[in-house]
Design an enzyme around this catalytic site. Structure first.
Site, short mmCIF file in Angstrom:
data_model
loop_
_atom_site.label_atom_id
_atom_site.label_comp_id
_atom_site.label_asym_id
_atom_site.label_seq_id
_atom_site.Cartn_x
_atom_site.Cartn_y
_atom_site.Cartn_z
N PHE A 178 38.93 40.84 43.56
CA PHE A 178 39.84 41.51 42.64
C PHE A 178 39.36 41.28 41.20
CE2 PHE A 178 42.45 40.82 46.34
CZ PHE A 178 43.33 41.88 46.39
N THR A 201 38.41 39.80 49.86
CA THR A 201 38.47 40.89 48.89
C THR A 201 38.30 40.34 47.48
OG1 THR A 201 39.91 42.28 50.27
CG2 THR A 201 39.92 42.72 47.91
#
Length: 292
Positions: free
Chosen positions: A177, A175
């Site tokens: 960020f 992921t």
């Protein structure tokens, strides 16, 4: 009396993947869990938190759709990026055997990323607002037939056992960020690879987007992300979100942005931030996995 630590806001509960990202990037700050993305951004705007750890996209599930509508309106600036490897664990209350599990709770993305596990166990997936919240809920229930998919940190916080590690279908589950703050922090030009994120709208004329993006091509700027989404409830007005490699004080990107502005209405181009490129991004580019 010891001085109170400044805070970093994230969406979710303690033990979530976003919490782990906060620990990785700013271990000096106290994590501030927020119930929604709006609350997370508001915590920074109000001064309750120094910055926010904002998930924007996952290598398996795609973009975190809601947040893209909030970023331009937040009034915050991107000051950094972080790539967090997601190691999903199957969590259960103490004494649970995998054969006991009939229901698995987690965030919709975590469930989507662990289809093979659920098919193997024949377990029913149940969506939860976030992975750590799912872990907390099964800890409170104490039911051995209900498990959760979540990070190791959640197991440590809520006293759960790890029934199986690495339950995600894809090994590259990562992921991205963005670290956001009230004030922009722009690194000096020429001080290493940078990424510049901007939003813009083009004039309502034929080939406007094609011409607007032409400046990036002619100036040799690599676009690693280009997305559009509707704004103001109109199907005819789209806003574009772009990640470009480079620094706006460098000649090539400066010229590309000038050409972009020529094809956009006045004030329709806004730079959300210029920040150092994360090592993960550079490694992906080296291996031929990034760029246009």
């Amino acid at each position: 009396m010891s001085e109170q630590k400044q805070k970093i806001a994230f969406q979710g509960e303690l033990g979530a993947n976003s919490h782990m990202a906060c620990q990785a990037v700013r271990p000096d700050l106290e994590p501030l869990p927020c119930s929604s993305f709006e609350d997370m951004l508001d915590a920074v705007k109000s001064g309750e938190a120094l910055c926010a750890m904002v998930p924007v996209e996952n290598s398996v599930a795609g973009r975190v759709a809601d947040i893209h509508h909030l970023l331009p309106e937040s009034g915050l600036y991107i000051i950094g990026e972080h790539y967090q490897r997601i190691n999903a664990m199957l969590l259960g209350v103490p004494g649970t055997q995998i054969s006991d599990v009939k229901e698995i709770r987690s965030h919709v993305h975590a469930l989507a990323q662990s289809r093979l596990l659920m098919a193997e166990l024949g377990a029913r997936p149940v969506q939860h607002s976030d992975t750590a919240g799912a872990a907390r809920s099964i800890a409170e229930l104490g039911d051995k037939t209900i498990a959760a998919i979540g990070p190791k940190l959640a197991a440590e916080i809520y006293g759960l056992e790890i029934l199986r590690e690495g339950v995600e279908d894809a090994e590259h589950n990562t992921t991205r960020f963005l670290l956001m703050a009230r004030e922009g922090v722009v690194p000096p030009a020429g001080n290493g690879p940078c990424v510049t994120t901007a939003i813009f709208r083009v004039r309502s004329v034929p080939a406007a987007l094609y011409k607007a993006l032409g400046g990036f091509a002619t100036n040799g700027i690599n676009l690693t992300k280009l997305e559009s989404y509707l704004v103001d409830g109109s199907f005819s007005a789209a806003q574009f979100y772009v990640d470009a490699e480079g620094h706006p004080e460098e000649t090539s990107l400066k010229l590309a942005l000038e050409e972009l502005q020529f094809f956009c209405p006045k004030g329709a181009v806004k730079i959300l931030g210029t920040y150092p490129a994360h090592p993960f991004r550079l490694e992906q580019a080296k291996n031929g996995n990034g760029g246009e």
